[in-house]
Write an enzyme that holds these catalytic residues in place. Structure first.
Site, PDB file in Angstrom:
ATOM      1  N   GLU A   1       2.994  -7.156   6.616  1.00 46.94           N
ATOM      2  CA  GLU A   1       2.978  -8.601   6.846  1.00 46.94           C
ATOM      3  C   GLU A   1       4.295  -9.146   7.403  1.00 46.94           C
ATOM      4  OE1 GLU A   1       0.060 -10.225   3.539  1.00 46.94           O
ATOM      5  OE2 GLU A   1       1.078  -8.431   2.901  1.00 46.94           O
TER       6      GLU A   1
ATOM      7  N   GLY B   1       0.800  -1.226   0.000  1.00 46.15           N
ATOM      8  CA  GLY B   1       0.000   0.000   0.000  1.00 46.15           C
ATOM      9  C   GLY B   1       0.825   1.265   0.000  1.00 46.15           C
TER      10      GLY B   1
HETATM   11 MO1  MOS Z   1      -2.725  -9.083   2.977  1.00 43.70          MO
HETATM   12  S1  MOS Z   1      -3.065 -11.108   3.248  1.00 43.70           S
HETATM   13  O1  MOS Z   1      -1.957  -9.120   1.437  1.00 43.70           O
HETATM   14  O2  MOS Z   1      -4.191  -8.296   2.784  1.00 43.70           O
END
Ligand code: MOS
Length: 698
Positions: A664, A506
């Site tokens: 992540e 993002g």
């Molecule tokens: Mo994350 S599992 O790429 O929204």
């Protein structure tokens, strides 16, 4: 010399700009928009895992005062064909998983809708179902690609079998992870308003354009007649990146009744209808020479998908980049089962895959009589082992060394069961983290008025990560103004198109588009207007498409996870008094929100190590522990000291902000670090998550 973001506001620990709205309850979530004449939909879910709906008797439901409509496959509007068959709500009589929508009630209140749904009588023709994953199934197949086309299914290099035979030290073990269900605090929720002009949705999602496009396709609407708004979102973790059936159902109900409709999944419904991480069975084979240098790495994964739509968890993908070895193989094989459709969840692939690889590396270190940090350092690759490309930057060794120092690793006695405090055995463990640093196309629009106020528009989404704040900081630096001058407009498909808040991409993607739009605006302002804003204001858009350097460099964030555990010799109870994560993820845009994200990721990793598992009842094909009483998630009492730190990297190959994703990275490797610490404490190697006390007792 590359263009790069100047750093004034970026790098500073700004408070969340949406913080006050959130704590005062004025930040509106998808279910909270007050609407005149609003109605509620509640679904009837299948009680069989495979078969057909023979008949539906809705008379008792319809007779209930306040019921507006009952929908099922015989009276539902026909949808256009959709890519993901999970979205073909009420388009046939087929039942393909337990919990599937088979009917739904629209009513004046949510309570009436729910009661009426319980009065709908469904007759099924049940067929035998097949829901059990085993590595020895005869019908495992090789998918065309994995993770919906992101990665190739298998990779091969050298001769794995021969190298294993001649290795001085070798390891051949199977590691298993259970199914996991995404459980964002805010459940999946949609409010749909249908009118002659089109449809507007207030929807809890990770990317409004992704929802818009799917709804437009299914309902045969031009995309510009679908507007999706998601200004505030209470978590997603992958499960809100793409639409699930509830979005289609809610729009369908609004279309059928010509009334606004709200739908929020109950916690129980989320265990069939919002995706999940499939269980994995991972065979890991490592071979090494006498010095612990890997001669071979083989990672073979067996997992499951649904009958109606394929999603393959890319569990062996991290093994492709982690360590050097001349002979290498990664494979993924699937069983197609009568179960709900698996999907994206918290570091798909890396999360379960690195549990296997990093546990195996710990076992190899023991077998070689080497320190596990030293083993990793000896196997550090000079270039990406898979592609042969240089890394744009790779901070794994730096993270391991920094972590070792901070954690006090040097004084560790490597022997298992060496430390004891009363009835508690104490151990420490380490594991590596990794996650790709990627970007997706995005566009942004920047407008300035005479007073020097800037509006920055982009359909980015803040799912709780801090995107409102980080993007404001990037925009302020790109425009060379104070952040107070920047008004960000995100979470709305009416804003310029951008990708989902997912894949830890993002900030890098949206930030790059904002950087380009801001650069274009500054250029226009100086070249066409001599630096002063015209009376009517000025605007410029900017786009980011693909990073050409992604073809030249391998781009990943790395980290090192350290854990201390205490295992009770009488009860088998595991406590984690201390976690340390050291990360190398480029430049950190906002240390306050970044720390929070990484800490959250590590907490999820602790949860994965000790608590989380969805339990399938094969008789019904249903996940039975479908609430927070029985699907255990780490709570405050389970989490003690979590220390989060990072090494700043300048990496202008990745983007002008030098920023790699951190969404992540934090979860990856935590479970292995804890499992490795449990081995160090007890001498018991747990290869099957979660590490419950029964597995530690004789
Ligand atoms: Mo994350 S599992 O790429 O929204």
């Amino acid at each position: 010399m590359k263009t790069q973001l100047i750093t004034r506001t970026t790098g500073a620990p700004l408070n969340r700009i949406d913080g006050v709205q959130k704590v005062t309850g004025t930040a509106k979530y998808a279910y909270e928009y007050p609407l005149e004449g609003v109605t509620y939909v509640f679904p009837v879910q299948s009680t069989i895992a495979r078969g057909m709906v023979v008949s539906i008797d809705a008379s008792a439901a319809r007779a209930l005062p306040g019921v507006i409509a009952v929908l099922w496959h015989e009276n539902a509007p026909q949808l256009a064909p959709v890519d993901d068959a999970e979205l073909a709500v009420f388009q046939s009589d087929a039942v393909v998983y337990h919990g599937q929508f088979v009917a739904a009630v629209v009513a004046e209140t949510s309570e009436i809708a729910r009661q009426a749904a319980s009065l709908v009588v469904v007759h099924y023709e049940e067929q035998p179902h097949d829901v059990e994953l085993r590595a020895d199934r005869g019908d495992l197949y090789k998918p065309q690609s994995i993770a919906l086309g992101y990665y190739q299914t298998d990779t091969f290099d050298g001769d794995v079998e021969a190298a294993l035979t001649s290795a001085t030290v070798s390891l051949d073990q199977v590691y298993t992870t259970p199914p996991y269900h995404n459980n964002p605090l805010e459940p999946h929720a949609t409010t749909a308003i249908w009118s002659d002009e089109g449809v507007t949705l207030y929807d809890s999602n990770q990317g409004s354009h992704s929802i818009r496009d799917a709804v437009a396709t299914a309902f045969r609407l031009p995309p510009e007649r679908v507007r999706v708004i998601a200004r505030y979102v209470g978590g997603g973790f992958g499960s809100k990146a793409f639409p699930h059936p509830h979005v289609i159902l809610t729009v369908m109900a609004a279309q059928a009744t010509k009334r606004p409709v709200k739908f929020a999944l109950t916690r129980q419904q989320m265990f069939a209808l919002a995706g999940y991480r499939p269980p994995t069975i991972q065979r890991m084979r490592l071979g090494a020479d006498r010095n612990g240098r890997l001669t071979t790495i083989a990672h073979d994964v067996v997992e499951q998908t649904a009958t109606i739509h394929e999603f393959a968890e890319p569990a062996a993908v991290p093994t492709r980049v982690m360590y050097a070895a001349p002979n290498r193989r990664t494979t993924h094989r699937l069983a197609r089962l009568d179960l709900p459709v698996p999907s994206w969840m918290r570091a798909p692939g890396e999360c379960p895959g690195m549990f296997a690889l990093e546990s195996a590396m710990d076992e190899l270190a023991v077998a070689c009589g080497l320190d596990p940090i030293e083993l990793r350092i000896r196997n550090e690759p000079a270039v990406d082992p898979e592609t042969g490309r240089p890394f744009s930057s790779r901070g794994l060794v730096a993270c391991l060394r920094e972590g070792a120092q901070r954690f006090g690793w040097a004084s560790r006695d490597p022997r298992p069961r060496a430390r004891r405090d009363g009835s508690w055995l104490i151990g420490t463990g380490v594991a590596a983290s990794t996650f790709p640093a990627s970007q997706r196309p995005a566009t942004a629009l920047v407008q300035v008025d005479r007073a020097g106020n800037y509006h920055v528009r982009i359909d980015a989404t803040d799912i709780g990560t801090g995107a409102w704040t980080a993007l404001t900081q990037i925009a302020a630096d790109a425009l060379e103004v104070r952040p107070e001058r920047v008004q960000l407009e995100i979470g709305d498909s009416a804003q310029p198109k951008a990708g989902v808040a997912g894949g830890s991409a993002g900030t890098a993607s949206w930030g790059w588009a904002i950087f380009n739009a801001a650069s274009a605006l500054r250029a226009r302002l100086h070249e066409e207007y001599g630096g002063s804003v015209p009376a009517e204001g000025l605007e410029a858009s900017g786009a980011f498409d693909t990073n050409p350097e992604a073809q030249q460099f391998s781009m990943h964030a790395f980290g090192a996870q350290f854990a201390e555990v205490r295992v009770n010799v009488t009860t088998g109870e595991v406590r984690v008094p201390r976690l340390l994560g050291v990360f190398a993820a480029g430049r950190i845009i906002n240390p306050k929100t970044a720390r929070s994200q990484l800490l959250g990721g590590m907490t999820m990793g602790l949860s994965m190590a000790l608590h989380e598992a969805s339990v399938l009842d094969p008789r019904f094909g249903d996940y039975v522990n479908h609430d927070f009483a029985e699907y255990h998630i780490a709570t405050n009492a389970d989490v003690s000291t979590v220390d989060v730190t990072w090494i700043d990297e300048e990496d202008l190959h990745v983007n002008p902000m030098s920023a790699k994703g951190i969404g992540e990275l934090g979860i990856v490797g935590t479970a292995a670090a804890i499992a490795n610490a449990v081995y160090h404490a007890t001498g018991i190697r747990i290869r099957d998550l979660p590490i419950t006390l029964d597995k530690l007792l004789p």
